[in-house]
Design a protein around this motif. Structure first.
Motif, mmCIF file in Angstrom:
data_model
loop_
_atom_site.group_PDB
_atom_site.id
_atom_site.type_symbol
_atom_site.label_atom_id
_atom_site.label_comp_id
_atom_site.label_asym_id
_atom_site.label_seq_id
_atom_site.Cartn_x
_atom_site.Cartn_y
_atom_site.Cartn_z
ATOM 1 N N LEU A 1 130.625 10.150 44.876
ATOM 2 C CA LEU A 1 129.358 9.734 44.272
ATOM 3 C C LEU A 1 128.464 10.939 43.992
ATOM 4 N N VAL A 2 128.487 11.914 44.913
ATOM 5 C CA VAL A 2 127.717 13.143 44.722
ATOM 6 C C VAL A 2 128.212 13.887 43.484
ATOM 7 N N GLN A 3 129.539 13.996 43.351
ATOM 8 C CA GLN A 3 130.114 14.709 42.206
ATOM 9 C C GLN A 3 129.814 13.992 40.896
ATOM 10 N N LEU A 4 129.994 12.674 40.883
ATOM 11 C CA LEU A 4 129.712 11.900 39.679
ATOM 12 C C LEU A 4 128.221 11.903 39.363
ATOM 13 N N GLY A 5 127.391 11.843 40.409
ATOM 14 C CA GLY A 5 125.947 11.878 40.201
ATOM 15 C C GLY A 5 125.491 13.214 39.662
ATOM 16 N N GLY A 6 126.131 14.296 40.127
ATOM 17 C CA GLY A 6 125.771 15.628 39.664
ATOM 18 C C GLY A 6 126.156 15.860 38.221
ATOM 19 N N LEU A 7 127.387 15.496 37.879
ATOM 20 C CA LEU A 7 127.853 15.654 36.499
ATOM 21 C C LEU A 7 127.270 14.571 35.597
ATOM 22 N N GLY A 8 127.234 13.349 36.114
ATOM 23 C CA GLY A 8 126.762 12.219 35.321
ATOM 24 C C GLY A 8 127.924 11.542 34.621
ATOM 25 N N LEU A 9 127.941 10.219 34.615
ATOM 26 C CA LEU A 9 129.016 9.477 33.963
ATOM 27 C C LEU A 9 129.092 9.782 32.477
ATOM 28 N N PHE B 1 108.279 20.301 45.457
ATOM 29 C CA PHE B 1 107.576 19.693 44.323
ATOM 30 C C PHE B 1 107.959 20.373 43.013
ATOM 31 N N VAL B 2 108.025 21.698 43.010
ATOM 32 C CA VAL B 2 108.435 22.421 41.800
ATOM 33 C C VAL B 2 109.907 22.154 41.517
ATOM 34 N N GLY B 3 110.745 22.319 42.532
ATOM 35 C CA GLY B 3 112.147 21.957 42.401
ATOM 36 C C GLY B 3 112.996 22.905 41.588
ATOM 37 N N ALA B 4 114.003 22.323 40.923
ATOM 38 C CA ALA B 4 115.009 23.091 40.204
ATOM 39 C C ALA B 4 114.619 23.281 38.742
ATOM 40 N N SER B 5 115.620 23.444 37.878
ATOM 41 C CA SER B 5 115.387 23.673 36.450
ATOM 42 C C SER B 5 116.004 22.558 35.619
ATOM 43 N N PRO B 6 115.598 22.433 34.356
ATOM 44 C CA PRO B 6 116.158 21.383 33.485
ATOM 45 C C PRO B 6 117.674 21.501 33.352
ATOM 46 N N SER B 7 118.334 20.368 33.130
ATOM 47 C CA SER B 7 119.792 20.255 32.969
ATOM 48 C C SER B 7 120.536 20.751 34.207
ATOM 49 N N SER B 8 119.894 20.656 35.356
ATOM 50 C CA SER B 8 120.526 21.086 36.606
ATOM 51 C C SER B 8 120.837 19.879 37.471
ATOM 52 N N THR B 9 121.329 20.138 38.680
ATOM 53 C CA THR B 9 121.621 19.059 39.619
ATOM 54 C C THR B 9 120.447 18.809 40.569
ATOM 55 N N GLY B 10 119.338 19.541 40.382
ATOM 56 C CA GLY B 10 118.177 19.405 41.255
ATOM 57 C C GLY B 10 117.074 18.558 40.650
ATOM 58 N N GLY B 11 116.042 18.273 41.460
ATOM 59 C CA GLY B 11 114.926 17.448 41.011
ATOM 60 C C GLY B 11 113.645 18.244 40.906
ATOM 61 N N GLY B 12 112.509 17.578 41.164
ATOM 62 C CA GLY B 12 111.209 18.233 41.077
ATOM 63 C C GLY B 12 110.643 18.217 39.669
ATOM 64 N N ILE B 13 109.461 18.821 39.497
ATOM 65 C CA ILE B 13 108.855 18.857 38.160
ATOM 66 C C ILE B 13 109.541 19.879 37.272
#
Length: 431
Positions: free
Chosen positions: A76-84, A283-295
């Motif tokens: 689920l982690v792998q599929l969630g990271g890549l995305g279906l 809160f700042v988090g990761a970067s766009p098109s990444s596997t992380g969240g945040g703003i």
């Protein structure tokens, strides 16, 4: 061509994956004989895994699951990271099957691209680079783990830890005190930090680094802000904690708490000032098109850029190019929505829990869920079911993206508002 909104399809794909994961978790061979996993806990855990938030609703750690149950979590982690959607488009691409306009539009929305040019290359690259980085990370992990565990178990821990780190999930499969036990193992800590960092800068930036001699504006912003936040976080944590943590622990904590939530020193030993620093990094988090969240790092950069513009009157130019007002508007919406949402959800959980938990623990939990970090003071299993539902919604919004989530309710999301002539403008007194 389907009239269904591409954004809605993206959301539905995550919901379907979460539901399938929950069903698999309640199967009798996912947990040991006699262990009861409720349907709600299965749903929470599935959401946590797919959204890479890694909050644990159980009183036990992940090691209570059978090998099958552990495999479902990491899958689920792998599929969630890549995305279906990435996997589906990647498969079509490898098979040489052409996509229609609807599928192209869906992929463009998923990767947050303004054009579908080079889309196939990016999708194929995303799948391949994920496999390559996780494989290399697993090999380095194995060099360490084989000294502590039997070969087969060392292989499992190496692969699972690599996947969890690169996807910024922070779900820990190691028994006992996890990475705290390995906090002095510099090789493992640095390898984990590199995996987290690569997953956090985004596939677009990695693609740019490997395929182009010159960095694009997006990659320059992502890398500069990422390194700035890592160094700033490390210095602040070390200054605040002094001899309570080492430089390596400060560095790893600064990297990990922006996106993944792996812990090498317990949160309980950190001061309130350090917790505030960590919440800011989350809160700042990761970067766009990444596997992380945040703003996201780019949003943070644009907010700083606009503050400088407002204070000094300097032109809003980046890398010799003028930034569009639409971009600043999206950054503003992202920050305002995030602050209001986190405040509102924190208020609701505080109201529901009725002072059963420390306020700092609750707001930390909410920010962790919103930024898909997954770090916690351990209050998740003890929360009321309604509070857990709020966290499930928060984790889902985090993975989908607040801007994408809000676009579902905007009927004019794809309409060019600048082609309309409507009301006269009015100045409102501010400040």
């Amino acid at each position: 061509m389907s009239k269904t909104s591409p954004i809605l399809i993206i959301i539905l794909s995550y919901l379907c994956l979460i539901l399938i994961g929950a069903i698999l978790f309640i199967l009798p061979f996912s947990t040991p004989s006699g262990y009861h996993l409720s349907i709600f806990d299965a749903l929470f855990l599935s959401t946590s895994s797919v959204t890479l938030a890694s909050l644990n609703p159980l009183h036990d750690d992940i090691s209570i699951f059978t090998p099958f149950g552990e495999f479902i979590i990491i899958l689920l982690v792998q599929l969630g990271g890549l995305g279906l959607i990435t996997i589906s488009i990647g498969l079509l691409s490898f098979l040489g099957i052409k996509m229609g306009i609807g599928e192209m539009d869906l992929a463009k929305n998923y990767f947050n691209l303004s054009t579908s040019k080079g889309l196939f290359r990016i999708v194929r690259f995303t799948v391949l680079i994920t496999i390559i980085i996780e494989l290399i990370g697993s090999i380095f992990n194995y060099i360490i783990f084989v000294k502590y565990y039997p070969p087969l178990k060392a292989i499992k821990f190496s692969i699972y830890h690599s996947i969890s780190a690169f996807n910024n999930a922070g779900i820990d499969f190691l028994p006992g005190n996890s990475l705290i036990y390995f906090q002095n193992n510099t090789f493992l800590i640095i390898n984990t930090a590199i995996l987290i960092f690569l997953g956090g800068i985004g596939f677009i930036t990695i693609f740019n680094l490997l395929h182009h001699k010159k960095l694009c504006t997006h990659s320059k912003i992502v890398l500069s802000i990422s390194f700035f936040l890592i160094i700033l976080g490390m210095l602040l944590l070390k200054v605040v904690e002094k001899d309570n943590i080492t430089w390596l622990q400060a560095l790893f904590t600064s990297i990990s708490f922006r996106t993944s939530g792996f812990i090498i020193c317990p949160l309980s030993v950190l001061s309130t000032a350090s917790i505030i620093i960590i919440m800011f990094l989350m809160f700042v988090g990761a970067s766009p098109s990444s596997t992380g969240g945040g703003i996201k790092t780019t949003t943070f950069y644009l907010s700083l850029k606009y503050l400088i513009f407002f204070a000094t009157g300097k032109k809003m130019v980046v890398d010799g190019k003028k930034i569009t007002s639409t971009t600043f508007f999206k950054a503003y919406v992202m920050i305002v929505f995030s602050i209001i949402y986190i405040t509102f959800i924190t208020f609701l959980i505080c109201f529901i829990e009725n002072d059963k938990h420390n306020f700092t623990y609750i707001i930390f939990e909410v920010i962790s869920a919103f930024s898909a970090v997954g770090a916690s003071f351990g209050i998740t299993p003890h929360l009321h079911i309604v509070s857990k539902i709020l966290l499930i919604i928060t984790m889902l919004i985090s993975r989908i993206g607040p801007i994408t989530f809000m676009s579902v309710f905007n009927k004019n999301a794809n309409v060019n508002i600048y082609h309309k002539i409507d009301y006269l403008e009015e100045n409102i007194i501010i400040g």
